[in-house]
Design a protein around this motif. Structure first.
Motif, PDB file in Angstrom:
ATOM      1  N   ILE A  84     -12.307  -3.740  -1.166  1.00  0.00           N
ATOM      2  CA  ILE A  84     -11.066  -3.575  -0.410  1.00  0.00           C
ATOM      3  C   ILE A  84     -10.026  -4.626  -0.769  1.00  0.00           C
ATOM      4  O   ILE A  84      -8.837  -4.328  -0.835  1.00  0.00           O
ATOM      5  N   SER A  85     -10.463  -5.855  -1.060  1.00  0.00           N
ATOM      6  CA  SER A  85      -9.500  -6.908  -1.398  1.00  0.00           C
ATOM      7  C   SER A  85      -8.729  -6.581  -2.673  1.00  0.00           C
ATOM      8  O   SER A  85      -7.514  -6.770  -2.751  1.00  0.00           O
ATOM      9  N   ILE A  86      -9.414  -6.063  -3.686  1.00  0.00           N
ATOM     10  CA  ILE A  86      -8.743  -5.692  -4.941  1.00  0.00           C
ATOM     11  C   ILE A  86      -7.862  -4.463  -4.733  1.00  0.00           C
ATOM     12  O   ILE A  86      -6.754  -4.391  -5.250  1.00  0.00           O
ATOM     13  N   LEU A  87      -8.331  -3.514  -3.966  1.00  0.00           N
ATOM     14  CA  LEU A  87      -7.550  -2.315  -3.669  1.00  0.00           C
ATOM     15  C   LEU A  87      -6.233  -2.691  -3.001  1.00  0.00           C
ATOM     16  O   LEU A  87      -5.159  -2.239  -3.421  1.00  0.00           O
ATOM     17  N   LEU A  88      -6.292  -3.525  -1.988  1.00  0.00           N
ATOM     18  CA  LEU A  88      -5.081  -3.934  -1.282  1.00  0.00           C
ATOM     19  C   LEU A  88      -4.135  -4.711  -2.180  1.00  0.00           C
ATOM     20  O   LEU A  88      -2.925  -4.496  -2.157  1.00  0.00           O
ATOM     21  N   GLU A  89      -4.687  -5.586  -2.981  1.00  0.00           N
ATOM     22  CA  GLU A  89      -3.863  -6.400  -3.888  1.00  0.00           C
ATOM     23  C   GLU A  89      -3.214  -5.541  -4.973  1.00  0.00           C
ATOM     24  O   GLU A  89      -2.022  -5.637  -5.243  1.00  0.00           O
ATOM     25  N   ARG A  90      -4.009  -4.679  -5.592  1.00  0.00           N
ATOM     26  CA  ARG A  90      -3.536  -3.902  -6.743  1.00  0.00           C
ATOM     27  C   ARG A  90      -2.560  -2.793  -6.341  1.00  0.00           C
ATOM     28  O   ARG A  90      -1.566  -2.556  -7.023  1.00  0.00           O
ATOM     29  N   TYR A  91      -2.867  -2.086  -5.271  1.00  0.00           N
ATOM     30  CA  TYR A  91      -2.071  -0.900  -4.953  1.00  0.00           C
ATOM     31  C   TYR A  91      -1.104  -1.075  -3.789  1.00  0.00           C
ATOM     32  O   TYR A  91      -0.173  -0.297  -3.624  1.00  0.00           O
ATOM     33  N   PHE A  92      -1.330  -2.096  -2.986  1.00  0.00           N
ATOM     34  CA  PHE A  92      -0.441  -2.293  -1.823  1.00  0.00           C
ATOM     35  C   PHE A  92       0.234  -3.658  -1.841  1.00  0.00           C
ATOM     36  O   PHE A  92       0.936  -3.999  -0.913  1.00  0.00           O
ATOM     37  N   LYS A  93      -0.009  -4.428  -2.894  1.00  0.00           N
ATOM     38  CA  LYS A  93       0.618  -5.742  -3.075  1.00  0.00           C
ATOM     39  C   LYS A  93       0.432  -6.651  -1.866  1.00  0.00           C
ATOM     40  O   LYS A  93       1.323  -7.387  -1.473  1.00  0.00           O
ATOM     41  N   LEU A  94      -0.744  -6.565  -1.236  1.00  0.00           N
ATOM     42  CA  LEU A  94      -1.032  -7.412  -0.055  1.00  0.00           C
ATOM     43  C   LEU A  94      -1.856  -8.620  -0.451  1.00  0.00           C
ATOM     44  O   LEU A  94      -2.608  -8.639  -1.339  1.00  0.00           O
TER      45      LEU A  94
END
Length: 94
Positions: A84-94
């Motif tokens: 989830i951490s990579i998903l949020l960073e990569r696709y949601f810039k969080l």
């Protein structure tokens, strides 16, 4: 293996149907599977139900499926499962 019944479409307030990868793994190479999937899409679209197709692994599957309807697609063709951490960073810039 899970099972489902088309009766649920009639009896439950369904607004999204998810198509299992077993229905698409041989599409478009296998004519039986392709005809079956085309029929499933027609029923779902005629009932104005959204579609999610899982298990997409090949460009040919994407091309065929998107020529039939406009579903949401998921599968290894797009990305392997991500933390989830990579998903949020990569696709949601969080």
């Amino acid at each position: 293996m899970g099972t489902s019944s088309l009766l649920f479409i009639k009896e439950l307030p369904i607004d999204v149907i998810k198509i299992d990868r077993n229905f698409i793994k041989n599409v478009p190479k296998d004519s039986f599977d392709t005809i079956l999937l085309s029929g499933i899409f027609k029923v779902i679209l005629d009932l104005n139900i959204d579609v999610v197709v899982e298990g997409i692994e090949q460009e040919e599957q994407v091309n065929y499926i998107t020529s039939e309807c406009s579903p949401r697609l998921q599968g290894y063709y797009f990305s392997r499962p991500l933390p989830i951490s990579i998903l949020l960073e990569r696709y949601f810039k969080l």
